[in-house]
Design an enzyme around this catalytic site. Structure first.
Site, PDB file in Angstrom:
ATOM      1  N   GLY A 247      57.053  34.401  58.552  1.00  9.64           N
ATOM      2  CA  GLY A 247      57.093  35.078  59.848  1.00  9.64           C
ATOM      3  C   GLY A 247      56.080  34.466  60.791  1.00  9.64           C
TER       4      GLY A 247
ATOM      5  N   GLN B   3      50.717  33.419  68.055  1.00  9.67           N
ATOM      6  CA  GLN B   3      50.063  32.547  67.075  1.00  9.67           C
ATOM      7  C   GLN B   3      50.164  31.076  67.462  1.00  9.67           C
ATOM      8  OE1 GLN B   3      52.213  34.667  63.634  1.00  9.67           O
ATOM      9  NE2 GLN B   3      50.331  33.956  62.670  1.00  9.67           N
TER      10      GLN B   3
ATOM     11  N   CYS C 285      48.828  35.407  56.130  1.00  9.65           N
ATOM     12  CA  CYS C 285      49.131  35.156  57.540  1.00  9.65           C
ATOM     13  C   CYS C 285      48.813  33.702  57.848  1.00  9.65           C
ATOM     14  CB  CYS C 285      48.274  36.076  58.406  1.00  9.65           C
ATOM     15  SG  CYS C 285      48.519  35.848  60.171  1.00  9.65           S
ATOM     16  N   LEU C 286      49.683  33.044  58.600  1.00  2.42           N
ATOM     17  CA  LEU C 286      49.445  31.636  58.932  1.00  2.42           C
ATOM     18  C   LEU C 286      48.196  31.479  59.798  1.00  2.42           C
ATOM     19  CD1 LEU C 286      53.109  30.430  59.587  1.00  2.42           C
ATOM     20  CD2 LEU C 286      51.689  30.084  57.553  1.00  2.42           C
TER      21      LEU C 286
ATOM     22  N   HIS D  42      53.966  43.560  60.298  1.00  4.58           N
ATOM     23  CA  HIS D  42      52.856  42.601  60.349  1.00  4.58           C
ATOM     24  C   HIS D  42      52.960  41.760  61.637  1.00  4.58           C
ATOM     25  CE1 HIS D  42      50.314  39.254  58.438  1.00  4.58           C
ATOM     26  NE2 HIS D  42      50.853  38.670  59.496  1.00  4.58           N
ATOM     27  N   GLU D  43      54.168  41.242  61.906  1.00  2.25           N
ATOM     28  CA  GLU D  43      54.348  40.399  63.090  1.00  2.25           C
ATOM     29  C   GLU D  43      54.175  41.209  64.382  1.00  2.25           C
ATOM     30  OE1 GLU D  43      54.255  37.340  62.651  1.00  2.25           O
ATOM     31  OE2 GLU D  43      54.635  37.410  60.507  1.00  2.25           O
TER      32      GLU D  43
ATOM     33  N   HIS E 202      50.737  41.495  65.555  1.00  2.77           N
ATOM     34  CA  HIS E 202      50.251  40.331  66.323  1.00  2.77           C
ATOM     35  C   HIS E 202      50.461  40.536  67.824  1.00  2.77           C
ATOM     36  CE1 HIS E 202      49.027  37.413  63.335  1.00  2.77           C
ATOM     37  NE2 HIS E 202      50.142  37.556  62.646  1.00  2.77           N
TER      38      HIS E 202
HETATM   39 ZN    ZN Z   1      50.415  36.985  60.681  1.00  2.00          ZN
END
Ligand code: ZN
Length: 174
Positions: free
Chosen positions: A46, A51, A94-95, A136-137, A140
């Protein structure tokens, strides 16, 4: 399509509040294509536009397992319409928080309304990994990272590690 740079924590850009998208046009689809390619290359399941430094309410997700054909999903201006009282715990990563994983508790199921890749309004009931990943996304989009759900002690420990990682990277540029 192009791979964009993923911003890693701590970074003030990750705290930005993402703005709703006016309309889904070719420009936005190009952003979504780039986000997907960036996510696949990372690899991750995701990615939110913020991000990659674009504070717009855009999310891409692909939960296909290894060996399964790609199943890209696009969520523009997502809105949680309902969330279950029962919760689920997943070990999240998370990236933007590289190489760190911690368990986070969230509503197990949710209903989300969003615009898809074509700009069509959709409403969908989500459970399991999709419900967790989407929440989660969507965090962000509010400038929230999964580490913000952890205890203060755990979070500050992880932030220290992240700062250390960043310093090392600055010393040896890729
Ligand atoms: Zn994330």
């Amino acid at each position: 399509m192009a791979i964009r740079e993923i911003i890693t924590a701590p970074d003030p850009r990750l705290k930005e509040i993402s703005k709703p998208v006016d309309r889904v046009d070719d420009g936005l689809r190009a952003l979504m294509d780039d986000m997907l390619e960036t996510m696949y290359a990372a690899p991750g399941i995701g990615l939110a536009a913020v991000q990659v430094g674009v504070p717009k309410q855009v999310i891409v997700i692909d939960l296909a397992r290894d060996g399964e054909p790609p199943a890209p999903r696009y969520f523009v201006n997502p809105e949680i319409r309902w969330a279950s009282d029962d919760t689920a715990i997943y070990e999240e990563g998370c990236l933007s928080v590289p190489d760190m994983y911690e368990e986070v508790e969230r509503p197990a199921r949710c209903r989300v309304r969003y615009l898809d890749y074509q700009g069509e309004i959709r409403e969908e009931d989500c459970d399991d990994l999709l419900a967790t990943c989407l929440q989660h996304e969507m965090d962000h989009l509010k400038g929230v990272l999964f580490i913000d759900h952890l205890s203060r002690v755990k979070r500050s420990m992880m932030l220290k590690k992240l700062i250390k990682q960043k310093k090392l990277q600055e010393k040896e540029p890729a």
